[in-house]
Design a protein around this motif. Structure first.
Motif, PDB file in Angstrom:
ATOM      1  N   SER A  28       0.814  -1.217   0.000  1.00 60.92           N
ATOM      2  CA  SER A  28       0.000   0.000   0.000  1.00 60.92           C
ATOM      3  C   SER A  28       0.850   1.271   0.000  1.00 60.92           C
ATOM      4  O   SER A  28       0.360   2.343  -0.349  1.00 60.92           O
ATOM      5  CB  SER A  28      -0.953   0.006   1.197  1.00 60.92           C
ATOM      6  N   HIS A  29       2.110   1.157   0.344  1.00 57.44           N
ATOM      7  CA  HIS A  29       3.008   2.313   0.376  1.00 57.44           C
ATOM      8  C   HIS A  29       3.588   2.656  -0.995  1.00 57.44           C
ATOM      9  O   HIS A  29       4.229   3.696  -1.148  1.00 57.44           O
ATOM     10  CB  HIS A  29       4.175   2.034   1.337  1.00 57.44           C
ATOM     11  N   TYR A  30       3.378   1.790  -1.981  1.00 55.04           N
ATOM     12  CA  TYR A  30       4.061   1.893  -3.268  1.00 55.04           C
ATOM     13  C   TYR A  30       3.112   2.243  -4.402  1.00 55.04           C
ATOM     14  O   TYR A  30       1.973   1.790  -4.440  1.00 55.04           O
ATOM     15  CB  TYR A  30       4.762   0.568  -3.587  1.00 55.04           C
ATOM     16  N   GLY A  31       3.633   3.016  -5.373  1.00 57.20           N
ATOM     17  CA  GLY A  31       2.899   3.316  -6.588  1.00 57.20           C
ATOM     18  C   GLY A  31       2.923   2.124  -7.540  1.00 57.20           C
ATOM     19  O   GLY A  31       3.744   1.215  -7.404  1.00 57.20           O
ATOM     20  N   GLU A  32       2.037   2.142  -8.512  1.00 57.09           N
ATOM     21  CA  GLU A  32       1.929   1.043  -9.483  1.00 57.09           C
ATOM     22  C   GLU A  32       3.215   0.855 -10.287  1.00 57.09           C
ATOM     23  O   GLU A  32       3.532  -0.256 -10.690  1.00 57.09           O
ATOM     24  CB  GLU A  32       0.744   1.266 -10.432  1.00 57.09           C
ATOM     25  N   ASP A  33       3.933   1.931 -10.557  1.00 54.29           N
ATOM     26  CA  ASP A  33       5.146   1.871 -11.386  1.00 54.29           C
ATOM     27  C   ASP A  33       6.427   1.832 -10.564  1.00 54.29           C
ATOM     28  O   ASP A  33       7.489   2.255 -11.035  1.00 54.29           O
ATOM     29  CB  ASP A  33       5.180   3.065 -12.347  1.00 54.29           C
ATOM     30  N   ILE A  34       6.344   1.297  -9.360  1.00 47.17           N
ATOM     31  CA  ILE A  34       7.508   1.217  -8.470  1.00 47.17           C
ATOM     32  C   ILE A  34       8.678   0.513  -9.144  1.00 47.17           C
ATOM     33  O   ILE A  34       8.495  -0.459  -9.876  1.00 47.17           O
ATOM     34  CB  ILE A  34       7.137   0.486  -7.149  1.00 47.17           C
ATOM     35  N   VAL A  52      13.310  -4.865  -9.576  1.00 43.48           N
ATOM     36  CA  VAL A  52      11.963  -5.345  -9.863  1.00 43.48           C
ATOM     37  C   VAL A  52      11.167  -4.134 -10.325  1.00 43.48           C
ATOM     38  O   VAL A  52      11.242  -3.068  -9.714  1.00 43.48           O
ATOM     39  CB  VAL A  52      11.319  -5.979  -8.610  1.00 43.48           C
ATOM     40  N   PHE A  53      10.389  -4.314 -11.384  1.00 47.50           N
ATOM     41  CA  PHE A  53       9.642  -3.215 -11.984  1.00 47.50           C
ATOM     42  C   PHE A  53       8.142  -3.466 -11.892  1.00 47.50           C
ATOM     43  O   PHE A  53       7.658  -4.490 -12.389  1.00 47.50           O
ATOM     44  CB  PHE A  53      10.037  -3.042 -13.458  1.00 47.50           C
ATOM     45  N   GLY A  54       7.412  -2.560 -11.230  1.00 46.36           N
ATOM     46  CA  GLY A  54       5.965  -2.634 -11.135  1.00 46.36           C
ATOM     47  C   GLY A  54       5.484  -3.333  -9.874  1.00 46.36           C
ATOM     48  O   GLY A  54       6.153  -4.205  -9.325  1.00 46.36           O
ATOM     49  N   LYS A  55       4.309  -2.917  -9.422  1.00 51.62           N
ATOM     50  CA  LYS A  55       3.755  -3.417  -8.164  1.00 51.62           C
ATOM     51  C   LYS A  55       3.440  -4.909  -8.233  1.00 51.62           C
ATOM     52  O   LYS A  55       3.646  -5.631  -7.262  1.00 51.62           O
ATOM     53  CB  LYS A  55       2.506  -2.615  -7.811  1.00 51.62           C
ATOM     54  N   SER A  56       2.966  -5.378  -9.364  1.00 53.52           N
ATOM     55  CA  SER A  56       2.636  -6.797  -9.493  1.00 53.52           C
ATOM     56  C   SER A  56       3.889  -7.668  -9.354  1.00 53.52           C
ATOM     57  O   SER A  56       3.880  -8.674  -8.637  1.00 53.52           O
ATOM     58  CB  SER A  56       1.955  -7.056 -10.843  1.00 53.52           C
ATOM     59  N   ALA A  57       4.961  -7.272 -10.030  1.00 49.75           N
ATOM     60  CA  ALA A  57       6.223  -8.024  -9.931  1.00 49.75           C
ATOM     61  C   ALA A  57       6.790  -7.929  -8.514  1.00 49.75           C
ATOM     62  O   ALA A  57       7.364  -8.901  -8.009  1.00 49.75           O
ATOM     63  CB  ALA A  57       7.225  -7.501 -10.952  1.00 49.75           C
ATOM     64  N   LEU A  58       6.617  -6.779  -7.876  1.00 44.31           N
ATOM     65  CA  LEU A  58       7.100  -6.612  -6.511  1.00 44.31           C
ATOM     66  C   LEU A  58       6.320  -7.522  -5.557  1.00 44.31           C
ATOM     67  O   LEU A  58       6.907  -8.147  -4.676  1.00 44.31           O
ATOM     68  CB  LEU A  58       6.981  -5.149  -6.090  1.00 44.31           C
ATOM     69  N   ARG A  59       5.006  -7.620  -5.751  1.00 40.31           N
ATOM     70  CA  ARG A  59       4.183  -8.532  -4.939  1.00 40.31           C
ATOM     71  C   ARG A  59       4.707  -9.967  -5.079  1.00 40.31           C
ATOM     72  O   ARG A  59       4.876 -10.674  -4.088  1.00 40.31           O
ATOM     73  CB  ARG A  59       2.723  -8.473  -5.363  1.00 40.31           C
ATOM     74  N   ASP A  60       4.951 -10.400  -6.309  1.00 40.85           N
ATOM     75  CA  ASP A  60       5.446 -11.757  -6.548  1.00 40.85           C
ATOM     76  C   ASP A  60       6.793 -11.988  -5.864  1.00 40.85           C
ATOM     77  O   ASP A  60       7.005 -13.010  -5.215  1.00 40.85           O
ATOM     78  CB  ASP A  60       5.578 -12.032  -8.049  1.00 40.85           C
ATOM     79  N   TYR A  61       7.694 -11.018  -6.013  1.00 40.96           N
ATOM     80  CA  TYR A  61       9.027 -11.133  -5.410  1.00 40.96           C
ATOM     81  C   TYR A  61       8.932 -11.208  -3.883  1.00 40.96           C
ATOM     82  O   TYR A  61       9.517 -12.094  -3.252  1.00 40.96           O
ATOM     83  CB  TYR A  61       9.905  -9.956  -5.849  1.00 40.96           C
ATOM     84  N   TRP A  62       8.194 -10.271  -3.270  1.00 35.30           N
ATOM     85  CA  TRP A  62       8.128 -10.254  -1.810  1.00 35.30           C
ATOM     86  C   TRP A  62       7.354 -11.433  -1.246  1.00 35.30           C
ATOM     87  O   TRP A  62       7.663 -11.911  -0.161  1.00 35.30           O
ATOM     88  CB  TRP A  62       7.565  -8.934  -1.311  1.00 35.30           C
ATOM     89  N   THR A  63       6.373 -11.925  -1.958  1.00 32.09           N
ATOM     90  CA  THR A  63       5.659 -13.123  -1.505  1.00 32.09           C
ATOM     91  C   THR A  63       6.630 -14.296  -1.433  1.00 32.09           C
ATOM     92  O   THR A  63       6.647 -15.045  -0.453  1.00 32.09           O
ATOM     93  CB  THR A  63       4.478 -13.438  -2.439  1.00 32.09           C
ATOM     94  N   LYS A  64       7.461 -14.431  -2.462  1.00 31.77           N
ATOM     95  CA  LYS A  64       8.467 -15.502  -2.465  1.00 31.77           C
ATOM     96  C   LYS A  64       9.499 -15.274  -1.357  1.00 31.77           C
ATOM     97  O   LYS A  64       9.860 -16.197  -0.628  1.00 31.77           O
ATOM     98  CB  LYS A  64       9.148 -15.584  -3.823  1.00 31.77           C
ATOM     99  N   ALA A  65       9.976 -14.056  -1.218  1.00 34.40           N
ATOM    100  CA  ALA A  65      10.982 -13.729  -0.200  1.00 34.40           C
ATOM    101  C   ALA A  65      10.456 -13.991   1.210  1.00 34.40           C
ATOM    102  O   ALA A  65      11.176 -14.543   2.056  1.00 34.40           O
ATOM    103  CB  ALA A  65      11.418 -12.273  -0.337  1.00 34.40           C
ATOM    104  N   LEU A  66       9.215 -13.616   1.474  1.00 38.13           N
ATOM    105  CA  LEU A  66       8.636 -13.865   2.799  1.00 38.13           C
ATOM    106  C   LEU A  66       8.526 -15.361   3.080  1.00 38.13           C
ATOM    107  O   LEU A  66       8.735 -15.794   4.211  1.00 38.13           O
ATOM    108  CB  LEU A  66       7.259 -13.205   2.918  1.00 38.13           C
TER     109      LEU A  66
END
Length: 118
Positions: A28-34, A52-66
């Motif tokens: 929620s802290h990040y813009g769509e084009d992060i 990592v480019f974009g909120k969707s890719a960031l979600r995927d990355y952090w989900t895996k990292a967590l």
């Protein structure tokens, strides 16, 4: 220039979201084009990527990292404030000092973030 109350509120909520492992609250802290830069990306994704480019890719990355770090916990050390950016200094669950810089766009969301580790 960002205000001290804004920076402290952002840091408090950002750290709490991570410590609660709440991916949607984190995002929620990040813009769509992060654009997110970290030396950890390559290891987690098994590629040579450092960004990592974009909120969707960031979600995927952090989900895996967590999923790879069930003991994850961040403890605040300091907050540094710039004109349109702030840096949070924190110690992670591996006892590493981390500096994460957040650049804010006009909507008040993070548009670029850079993580650096000791």
């Amino acid at each position: 220039m960002l205000s001290r109350p804004f920076a402290e509120g952002f840091a408090s909520d950002w750290l709490a979201a991570w410590n609660d492992r709440d991916i949607e609250r984190i995002l929620s802290h990040y813009g769509e084009d992060i654009v997110f830069h970290s030396p950890r990306i390559a290891k987690v994704l098994g590629t040579s990527a450092s960004s990592v480019f974009g909120k969707s890719a960031l979600r995927d990355y952090w989900t895996k990292a967590l999923g790879l770090a069930p003991q994850l916990f961040f403890e605040l050390d300091d907050i540094l404030i710039g004109s349109d950016a702030l840096t949070i200094l924190y110690t992670n669950h591996r006892e590493e000092l981390v500096a994460e810089t957040f650049v804010f766009g006009p909507e008040g969301k993070v548009v670029r973030s850079i993580a650096a580790y000791r």
